[in-house]
Scaffold this motif. Structure first.
Motif, PDB file in Angstrom:
ATOM      1  N   GLN A  18      13.283 -23.787   1.410  1.00  0.00           N
ATOM      2  CA  GLN A  18      13.449 -24.714   0.298  1.00  0.00           C
ATOM      3  C   GLN A  18      12.283 -25.707   0.263  1.00  0.00           C
ATOM      4  OE1 GLN A  18      17.266 -25.783   1.783  1.00  0.00           O
ATOM      5  NE2 GLN A  18      18.368 -24.700   0.167  1.00  0.00           N
ATOM      6  N   ILE A  19      11.801 -26.090   1.429  1.00  0.00           N
ATOM      7  CA  ILE A  19      10.661 -27.018   1.497  1.00  0.00           C
ATOM      8  C   ILE A  19       9.416 -26.360   0.918  1.00  0.00           C
ATOM      9  CG2 ILE A  19       9.158 -28.349   3.041  1.00  0.00           C
ATOM     10  CD1 ILE A  19      11.629 -28.542   4.961  1.00  0.00           C
ATOM     11  N   ILE A  20       9.127 -25.130   1.335  1.00  0.00           N
ATOM     12  CA  ILE A  20       7.993 -24.370   0.784  1.00  0.00           C
ATOM     13  C   ILE A  20       8.411 -22.903   0.696  1.00  0.00           C
ATOM     14  CG2 ILE A  20       6.829 -24.163   3.026  1.00  0.00           C
ATOM     15  CD1 ILE A  20       4.969 -24.517  -0.291  1.00  0.00           C
ATOM     16  N   PRO A  21       8.722 -22.420  -0.503  1.00  0.00           N
ATOM     17  CA  PRO A  21       9.173 -21.041  -0.656  1.00  0.00           C
ATOM     18  C   PRO A  21       8.152 -20.025  -0.131  1.00  0.00           C
ATOM     19  CG  PRO A  21       9.657 -22.310  -2.627  1.00  0.00           C
ATOM     20  CD  PRO A  21       8.782 -23.166  -1.750  1.00  0.00           C
ATOM     21  N   ALA A  22       8.675 -18.933   0.390  1.00  0.00           N
ATOM     22  CA  ALA A  22       7.859 -17.908   1.053  1.00  0.00           C
ATOM     23  C   ALA A  22       6.743 -17.363   0.166  1.00  0.00           C
ATOM     24  CB  ALA A  22       8.750 -16.774   1.541  1.00  0.00           C
ATOM     25  N   ARG A  23       6.946 -17.299  -1.127  1.00  0.00           N
ATOM     26  CA  ARG A  23       5.925 -16.708  -2.008  1.00  0.00           C
ATOM     27  C   ARG A  23       4.624 -17.520  -2.026  1.00  0.00           C
ATOM     28  NH1 ARG A  23       9.750 -19.002  -5.076  1.00  0.00           N
ATOM     29  NH2 ARG A  23       9.168 -20.453  -6.728  1.00  0.00           N
ATOM     30  N   PHE A  24       4.660 -18.754  -1.492  1.00  0.00           N
ATOM     31  CA  PHE A  24       3.464 -19.596  -1.470  1.00  0.00           C
ATOM     32  C   PHE A  24       2.741 -19.578  -0.128  1.00  0.00           C
ATOM     33  CE2 PHE A  24       6.279 -21.643  -4.640  1.00  0.00           C
ATOM     34  CZ  PHE A  24       5.502 -21.393  -5.760  1.00  0.00           C
ATOM     35  N   LEU A  25       3.104 -18.674   0.749  1.00  0.00           N
ATOM     36  CA  LEU A  25       2.553 -18.681   2.101  1.00  0.00           C
ATOM     37  C   LEU A  25       1.333 -17.788   2.264  1.00  0.00           C
ATOM     38  CD1 LEU A  25       5.850 -18.660   4.178  1.00  0.00           C
ATOM     39  CD2 LEU A  25       4.627 -20.579   3.171  1.00  0.00           C
ATOM     40  N   LYS A  26       0.671 -17.453   1.205  1.00  0.00           N
ATOM     41  CA  LYS A  26      -0.469 -16.535   1.268  1.00  0.00           C
ATOM     42  C   LYS A  26      -1.794 -17.219   1.561  1.00  0.00           C
ATOM     43  CE  LYS A  26       1.960 -13.519  -1.841  1.00  0.00           C
ATOM     44  NZ  LYS A  26       2.329 -13.385  -3.201  1.00  0.00           N
ATOM     45  N   ALA A  27      -1.839 -18.526   1.452  1.00  0.00           N
ATOM     46  CA  ALA A  27      -3.096 -19.252   1.680  1.00  0.00           C
ATOM     47  C   ALA A  27      -3.463 -19.245   3.159  1.00  0.00           C
ATOM     48  CB  ALA A  27      -2.964 -20.692   1.185  1.00  0.00           C
ATOM     49  N   THR A  28      -4.734 -19.345   3.424  1.00  0.00           N
ATOM     50  CA  THR A  28      -5.218 -19.342   4.814  1.00  0.00           C
ATOM     51  C   THR A  28      -5.651 -20.723   5.294  1.00  0.00           C
ATOM     52  OG1 THR A  28      -7.422 -18.735   4.034  1.00  0.00           O
ATOM     53  CG2 THR A  28      -5.952 -16.932   4.692  1.00  0.00           C
ATOM     54  N   THR A  29      -5.579 -21.722   4.410  1.00  0.00           N
ATOM     55  CA  THR A  29      -5.869 -23.101   4.810  1.00  0.00           C
ATOM     56  C   THR A  29      -4.657 -23.955   4.472  1.00  0.00           C
ATOM     57  OG1 THR A  29      -6.795 -23.781   2.677  1.00  0.00           O
ATOM     58  CG2 THR A  29      -8.326 -22.785   4.277  1.00  0.00           C
ATOM     59  N   ARG A  30      -4.624 -25.174   4.997  1.00  0.00           N
ATOM     60  CA  ARG A  30      -3.480 -26.067   4.779  1.00  0.00           C
ATOM     61  C   ARG A  30      -3.505 -26.741   3.417  1.00  0.00           C
ATOM     62  NH1 ARG A  30      -3.110 -29.021  10.674  1.00  0.00           N
ATOM     63  NH2 ARG A  30      -3.304 -27.110  11.846  1.00  0.00           N
ATOM     64  N   ALA A  31      -4.624 -26.737   2.756  1.00  0.00           N
ATOM     65  CA  ALA A  31      -4.773 -27.454   1.487  1.00  0.00           C
ATOM     66  C   ALA A  31      -3.992 -26.779   0.368  1.00  0.00           C
ATOM     67  CB  ALA A  31      -6.249 -27.534   1.113  1.00  0.00           C
ATOM     68  N   GLY A  32      -3.429 -27.579  -0.499  1.00  0.00           N
ATOM     69  CA  GLY A  32      -2.769 -27.074  -1.697  1.00  0.00           C
ATOM     70  C   GLY A  32      -1.284 -26.814  -1.570  1.00  0.00           C
ATOM     71  N   PHE A  33      -0.741 -26.897  -0.367  1.00  0.00           N
ATOM     72  CA  PHE A  33       0.686 -26.618  -0.201  1.00  0.00           C
ATOM     73  C   PHE A  33       1.550 -27.704  -0.843  1.00  0.00           C
ATOM     74  CE2 PHE A  33      -0.839 -23.684   3.027  1.00  0.00           C
ATOM     75  CZ  PHE A  33       0.000 -22.595   2.824  1.00  0.00           C
ATOM     76  N   GLY A  34       1.051 -28.925  -0.933  1.00  0.00           N
ATOM     77  CA  GLY A  34       1.817 -30.012  -1.526  1.00  0.00           C
ATOM     78  C   GLY A  34       2.189 -29.756  -2.974  1.00  0.00           C
ATOM     79  N   ASP A  35       1.357 -28.990  -3.684  1.00  0.00           N
ATOM     80  CA  ASP A  35       1.657 -28.669  -5.084  1.00  0.00           C
ATOM     81  C   ASP A  35       2.930 -27.840  -5.213  1.00  0.00           C
ATOM     82  OD1 ASP A  35      -0.686 -29.955  -5.816  1.00  0.00           O
ATOM     83  OD2 ASP A  35      -1.856 -28.098  -5.904  1.00  0.00           O
ATOM     84  N   ASN A  36       3.285 -27.124  -4.155  1.00  0.00           N
ATOM     85  CA  ASN A  36       4.458 -26.256  -4.195  1.00  0.00           C
ATOM     86  C   ASN A  36       5.608 -26.755  -3.326  1.00  0.00           C
ATOM     87  OD1 ASN A  36       3.289 -24.251  -5.966  1.00  0.00           O
ATOM     88  ND2 ASN A  36       1.910 -23.835  -4.271  1.00  0.00           N
ATOM     89  N   LEU A  37       5.515 -27.989  -2.866  1.00  0.00           N
ATOM     90  CA  LEU A  37       6.584 -28.597  -2.086  1.00  0.00           C
ATOM     91  C   LEU A  37       7.864 -28.604  -2.915  1.00  0.00           C
ATOM     92  CD1 LEU A  37       7.446 -30.212   0.463  1.00  0.00           C
ATOM     93  CD2 LEU A  37       6.672 -32.279  -0.736  1.00  0.00           C
ATOM     94  N   PHE A  38       8.941 -28.062  -2.376  1.00  0.00           N
ATOM     95  CA  PHE A  38      10.238 -27.961  -3.053  1.00  0.00           C
ATOM     96  C   PHE A  38      10.119 -27.297  -4.429  1.00  0.00           C
ATOM     97  CE2 PHE A  38      10.791 -31.811  -0.334  1.00  0.00           C
ATOM     98  CZ  PHE A  38      11.758 -31.295   0.512  1.00  0.00           C
ATOM     99  N   ALA A  39       9.245 -26.319  -4.552  1.00  0.00           N
ATOM    100  CA  ALA A  39       8.936 -25.706  -5.852  1.00  0.00           C
ATOM    101  C   ALA A  39      10.167 -25.216  -6.606  1.00  0.00           C
ATOM    102  CB  ALA A  39       7.943 -24.558  -5.671  1.00  0.00           C
ATOM    103  N   ASP A  40      11.116 -24.594  -5.925  1.00  0.00           N
ATOM    104  CA  ASP A  40      12.275 -24.040  -6.631  1.00  0.00           C
ATOM    105  C   ASP A  40      13.231 -25.122  -7.125  1.00  0.00           C
ATOM    106  OD1 ASP A  40      11.280 -21.499  -6.275  1.00  0.00           O
ATOM    107  OD2 ASP A  40      12.504 -21.085  -4.502  1.00  0.00           O
ATOM    108  N   TRP A  41      13.177 -26.304  -6.550  1.00  0.00           N
ATOM    109  CA  TRP A  41      14.004 -27.424  -6.999  1.00  0.00           C
ATOM    110  C   TRP A  41      13.223 -28.326  -7.952  1.00  0.00           C
ATOM    111  CZ3 TRP A  41      16.103 -29.364  -1.625  1.00  0.00           C
ATOM    112  CH2 TRP A  41      16.978 -28.398  -1.103  1.00  0.00           C
ATOM    113  N   ARG A  42      11.927 -28.321  -7.817  1.00  0.00           N
ATOM    114  CA  ARG A  42      11.054 -29.259  -8.518  1.00  0.00           C
ATOM    115  C   ARG A  42      10.626 -28.780  -9.900  1.00  0.00           C
ATOM    116  NH1 ARG A  42       5.545 -30.691  -5.426  1.00  0.00           N
ATOM    117  NH2 ARG A  42       4.542 -31.970  -6.992  1.00  0.00           N
ATOM    118  N   TYR A  43      10.576 -27.440 -10.086  1.00  0.00           N
ATOM    119  CA  TYR A  43      10.083 -26.869 -11.340  1.00  0.00           C
ATOM    120  C   TYR A  43      11.091 -25.905 -11.955  1.00  0.00           C
ATOM    121  CZ  TYR A  43       5.685 -28.597  -9.422  1.00  0.00           C
ATOM    122  OH  TYR A  43       4.710 -29.389  -8.873  1.00  0.00           O
ATOM    123  N   LEU A  44      11.132 -25.888 -13.263  1.00  0.00           N
ATOM    124  CA  LEU A  44      11.931 -24.914 -14.009  1.00  0.00           C
ATOM    125  C   LEU A  44      11.194 -23.571 -13.994  1.00  0.00           C
ATOM    126  CD1 LEU A  44      12.862 -27.219 -17.014  1.00  0.00           C
ATOM    127  CD2 LEU A  44      14.387 -26.429 -15.182  1.00  0.00           C
TER     128      LEU A  44
END
Length: 192
Positions: A18-44
């Motif tokens: 829920q914090i970071i959905p699995a579909r966003f785990l493809k990146a190889t660096t730590r940057a950019g994960f904040g944009d998808n924080l709680f993505a399934d609750w945060r966005y329609l």
């Protein structure tokens, strides 16, 4: 010392998916994960923000503390959950209970998991609901949390090594590098 307002998330058993959905785990660096924080609750589904989700509420903009329900960070051992929170700008997560693996991942990534009593957690939720501008002061050096609006101060426990790392912005490698002179002196003492 961190002086900040808080983002309330009064939900129990928030898991790492829920914090970071699995579909966003493809990146190889730590940057950019904040944009998808709680993505399934945060966005329609169309990508637009859910208006009443706390991260989308302008009253909580700029807050560096997340106040979460009991058992925060349960589920998988995904380190990306700590990365997403840190990348979003969160410095402290306050809850009455943290999953052990999440606690370790948070501390390893510069994020303070601050555990308080369930009673204090509920009082803090009520205070933030009454006044979204409620500030807290987190003093890592002295291991204390002060909530002026509640006239409440509590201390918290933290491993001394992790405290040192957080205070200095170290990961484990940085810490070893900071001890270089001591290591070299010790090595010289071993030479025959």
């Amino acid at each position: 010392m961190i002086r900040t307002t808080c983002i309330p998330l009064p939900v129990e058993n928030v898991d790492t998916d829920q914090i970071i959905p699995a579909r966003f785990l493809k990146a190889t660096t730590r940057a950019g994960f904040g944009d998808n924080l709680f993505a399934d609750w945060r966005y329609l589904p169309d990508g637009s923000p859910v208006p009443d989700f706390p991260l989308n509420d302008p009253r909580y903009a700029g807050a560096k503390a997340l106040v979460a329900g009991r058992n925060f960070g349960c589920g998988s051992s995904r380190e990306h959950a700590a990365w997403a929170l840190a990348d979003y700008g969160i410095k402290v997560v306050i809850s009455s209970f943290f999953a052990d693996i999440f606690r370790g991942n948070a501390l390893n990534n510069g994020l303070l998991p601050l555990q308080v009593s369930e009673e204090l957690l509920q009082r803090l939720f009520r205070q933030i609901e009454a006044d979204p501008a409620t500030e807290i002061l987190v003093d890592l050096e002295n291991q204390s949390l002060h909530i002026p609006a509640l006239d409440e101060s509590v201390t918290f426990d933290i491993d001394p090594y992790k405290k040192l790392c957080l205070l200095n912005g170290y990961d484990d490698i940085d810490y070893i590098r900071s001890r270089r002179e001591a290591i070299e002196a010790w090595e010289k003492g071993l030479r025959i």
